[in-house]
Write a protein that holds these residues in place. Structure first.
Motif, PDB file in Angstrom:
ATOM      1  N   HIS A   1      42.366  50.583  24.069  1.00 48.52           N
ATOM      2  CA  HIS A   1      43.302  49.946  22.909  1.00 48.52           C
ATOM      3  C   HIS A   1      44.301  49.612  23.258  1.00 48.52           C
ATOM      4  CE1 HIS A   1      40.416  52.149  19.452  1.00 48.52           C
ATOM      5  NE2 HIS A   1      39.665  51.757  20.606  1.00 48.52           N
TER       6      HIS A   1
ATOM      7  N   ASP B   1      35.707  47.742  17.097  1.00 53.37           N
ATOM      8  CA  ASP B   1      37.145  47.871  16.650  1.00 53.37           C
ATOM      9  C   ASP B   1      37.507  46.732  15.773  1.00 53.37           C
ATOM     10  OD1 ASP B   1      37.575  50.178  18.115  1.00 53.37           O
ATOM     11  OD2 ASP B   1      38.133  48.797  19.951  1.00 53.37           O
TER      12      ASP B   1
ATOM     13  N   HIS C   1      36.838  47.479  21.998  1.00 48.54           N
ATOM     14  CA  HIS C   1      35.324  47.763  21.868  1.00 48.54           C
ATOM     15  C   HIS C   1      34.548  46.954  20.707  1.00 48.54           C
ATOM     16  CE1 HIS C   1      37.632  51.411  23.235  1.00 48.54           C
ATOM     17  NE2 HIS C   1      36.881  51.096  24.425  1.00 48.54           N
TER      18      HIS C   1
HETATM   19 ZN   LIG Z   1      37.629  51.214  20.334  1.00 51.60          ZN
END
Ligand SMILES: [Zn+2]
Length: 299
Positions: A137, A35, A32
């Motif tokens: 993730h 991150d 994202h």
């Molecule tokens: Zn994330």
């Protein structure tokens, strides 16, 4: 004549030293937009300062990460936030247009990751571990792992030249224990760039000041004033990066005992068992921040 010879000799020597110390090329692939900043923003700032090439990639456009906006409106807001974070760190930030919460380890996505690694000519690739809590993730980690060998295979995606040297693959740190806990092989002192890392996180307004406080039920703690909320951000999140007892022996290995008292904040990385397996000298070449100023490590 002798002077001329010495001139050419010193010219050749300096040229070969430059060639041996080509700037490290780093690619961080997160799920994202934010991150990469969270896991490796300090490391990126250190590399950028040293003249190395750093790129952050978000595998998804982040279009689910908000309590009141969504879809294209949220995706374009997060794209702008990521660009601003990249500008603040002095790096490239690319956001791929895959839906948030829906990333899958497909062949198409694997090819995308192979192309990204090859086109950046990465020496180091950093990503999530595959036992992380969030499916995006986990699948980002899987996609990078699945690309780790394939980036060197010329007959895979032959339109994008394969890498001659396999990069070193690293995982960003996390606290998940099963099936195995994170192992800090490399710990980087980010104390000198902590504020810069947080300036990058501060660019992700929709996340650090809106979505994360809302989902964590502490939205009332966030000040409205931009200067006050930045101070709140540092105070709230900096403890997550405070040097830990488990990091100290690793820090001592890479930086030496004398540096330890000055280290307040760190980012840690685990070496993936796929990709290149660097020895100590290779790690020191890839992480120039471990060296005292003026020292040179050859390839
Ligand atoms: Zn994330």
């Amino acid at each position: 004549m002798r002077k001329l010879f010495l001139f050419f000799f010193s010219f050749l020597l300096s040229f070969s030293l430059l060639a041996q110390n080509t700037p490290v090329r780093v690619l961080v692939i997160g799920a994202h937009p934010d991150d990469c900043d969270e896991g490796a923003g300090g490391l990126a700032a250190l590399y950028a300062k040293a003249g190395c090439a750093v790129k952050f990639v978000s595998m998804t456009n982040g279009d689910k990460g908000h309590q009141s906006i969504s879809g294209g409106v949220l995706a374009s807001r997060r794209m702008e936030e990521a660009r601003e974070a990249g500008r603040r760190l002095g790096i490239v930030y690319e956001v791929l247009d895959n839906h948030d919460g829906e990333l899958m380890p497909t062949l198409e996505n694997r090819f995308t990751v192979i192309r990204l690694i090859r086109e950046w000519k990465a020496d180091i690739v950093i990503t999530h571990r595959t036992n992380d809590y969030h499916p995006d993730h986990r699948y980002t980690g899987i996609l990078v792992q699945d690309a780790a060998y394939m980036v060197t295979v010329p007959n895979i995606l032959s339109g994008t030249p394969a890498l001659h040297d396999n990069p070193v693959f690293l995982y960003m740190s996390d606290h998940f224990q099963r099936p195995n806990p994170f192992r800090p092989d490399i710990v980087v002192d980010i104390t000198p760039v902590l504020e810069k890392k947080f300036r990058a996180l501060d660019a992700h307004v929709s996340q650090v000041y809106e979505w994360l406080p809302w989902i964590g039920h502490y939205e009332k703690d966030v000040p409205a004033d931009p200067a006050r909320r930045f101070n709140w951000l540092m105070k709230h999140y900096a403890p997550y990066y405070a040097v830990s007892e488990t990091h100290k022996p690793v820090l001592e290995k890479w930086y030496g005992r004398d540096r330890l008292p000055a280290v307040k904040y760190t980012e840690a990385f685990e070496i993936c068992e796929y990709g290149a397996q660097p020895d100590e000298q290779q790690i020191r070449r890839l992480f120039p921040m471990f060296l005292p100023a003026g020292k040179v490590i050859n390839r």
